[in-house]
Design an enzyme around this catalytic site. Structure first.
Site, PDB file in Angstrom:
ATOM      1  CG  ASP A  39      18.220  -6.778 -30.030  1.00  0.00           C
ATOM      2  OD1 ASP A  39      18.907  -7.706 -29.548  1.00  0.00           O
ATOM      3  OD2 ASP A  39      17.007  -6.638 -29.766  1.00  0.00           O
ATOM      4  CG  HIS A  76      16.688 -10.202 -28.365  1.00  0.00           C
ATOM      5  ND1 HIS A  76      16.521  -8.855 -28.116  1.00  0.00           N
ATOM      6  CD2 HIS A  76      16.055 -10.861 -27.358  1.00  0.00           C
ATOM      7  CE1 HIS A  76      15.811  -8.711 -26.991  1.00  0.00           C
ATOM      8  NE2 HIS A  76      15.533  -9.904 -26.515  1.00  0.00           N
ATOM      9  CB  SER A 113      12.656 -11.100 -25.507  1.00  0.00           C
ATOM     10  OG  SER A 113      13.937 -11.260 -24.936  1.00  0.00           O
TER      11      SER A 113
END
Length: 366
Positions: free
Chosen positions: A320, A323, A40
């Protein structure tokens, strides 16, 4: 990952310059193509159509990205995006899910949220594209490229000039080893044994990438995941990093530079390099910013859809629960491209990889 005010001021200047660079990018990139593998931290939309919780195709993700919401797990550009701009690419590299025949000649992004070195890592979140699957997808792209170029010799030499980025391993801890209720790995392996098994499999995968034509490969270490807001909240350490997690990850990271050196020794034309994400993310001076998220979090550490994030995102390390923000990504990207310390990248930084690739191709043409 910890951010400091002295470093942040430098980073904010770099971020402004990077925004300007979008409009003044050189007419030709430093290398012909750029391929991206990872999770991610580099995913740019490959998970959007998968049945998974690991997707970021909704606001507030992308709030500062020029194309808006795309599936990137941050407010703006990823590490891979910024490195691509530093390499001189005028457009962001396309995701594998959306890459056209025209796109693939300049590269493909195979990154997938939740993906890991081990196939099962991230399966608790739903569908994902593991590193093994990403390598299969790359082989398929090479076949498409060969059909388009109609010259196997040209294609083989072409891909040897490209830059490859590999950023894997976080989910093998976050969504595998650190979840004993869902995965057996922590009951089977001690932390050192797991790091050894993980590094061994990673070495095989990086060797497969070489066999697929990659020569100039930047291998990123795993960051300080014990300092992420989600892990801090989970372990209840009152805002301080979970050092037991960072210590476990260090056992894996310590094996990566020898792993890279071994590949370079085994293959005379391999130019693999280790990017020390932990070292880059640990500034030596300044006042630490708190490890808190910029957006409101779901229980899994991702942003609540359509929630309102913090107003000044340049003052946050994390967007978040896991990340980084674009400004934090800029630190890692710029220092991996142009190392500020001998420990940032070894044996080359990415700018040196690009220059070596160019020199090697020129010599081959003589």
């Amino acid at each position: 990952m910890t951010c400091y005010f002295s470093l942040l001021c430098h980073t904010m200047i770099v971020a402004v310059l990077m925004q300007f660079q979008i409009f003044v990018a050189v007419s030709q990139p430093q290398v012909p193509c750029y391929f991206i593998f990872g999770d991610s931290l580099v995913d740019n939309g490959n998970n959007n159509d998968l049945v998974t919780m690991a997707k970021a195709n909704y606001p507030p993700y992308g709030i500062d990205f020029p194309e808006g919401v795309t599936g990137r797990f941050t407010n703006g550009r990823t590490i891979a995006d910024i490195i691509g701009q530093l390499l001189g690419f005028s457009k962001f590299i396309s995701s594998f899910a959306n890459a056209t025949d025209e796109d693939i000649s300049t590269g493909v992004n195979y990154g997938s949220g939740g993906a890991g070195i081990r196939d099962e890592s991230g399966s608790n979140l739903g569908g994902h594209i593991s590193l093994n699957m990403q390598l299969q997808n790359h082989a398929a792209i090479l076949s498409r490229l060969l059909l388009l170029q109609q010259n196997s010799t040209f294609t083989n030499e072409y891909v040897k000039k490209c830059i490859y980025l590999v950023n894997m391993g976080s989910n093998d801890y976050i969504n595998n080893y650190l979840m004993p209720e869902k995965f057996p790995t922590s009951r089977i392996f001690t932390p050192d044994q797991y790091a050894a098994v993980l590094a061994s499999q990673f070495s095989q995968q990086l060797t497969t990438l070489y066999q697929l034509g990659a020569r100039n490969v930047a291998v990123f270490g795993v960051g300080l995941i014990g300092c992420t807001p989600a892990e801090i909240a989970r372990f209840g350490t009152n805002g301080t990093c979970v050092e037991s997690i960072n210590n476990d990850v260090k056992l894996f990271n310590d094996r990566l530079k020898p792993l890279v050196d071994n590949i370079n020794s085994n293959f005379s034309d391999a130019r693999y390099t280790f990017i020390n994400a932990t070292g880059i993310s640990t500034p030596q001076r300044g006042v630490a910013l708190p490890n808190v998220p910029c957006c409101q979090l779901r229980s899994d550490g991702q942003c609540i859809p359509n929630s309102i994030p913090c107003a000044n995102r340049s003052l946050f390390t994390f967007f978040d629960g896991f990340h980084p923000t674009e400004v934090a990504n800029t630190v890692l990207a710029t220092r991996s491209y142009n190392a500020q310390s001998p420990t940032d990248a070894s044996p080359y930084d990415i700018s040196q990889l690009a220059a070596i690739s160019t020199d090697a191709s020129q010599l081959a043409a003589i």
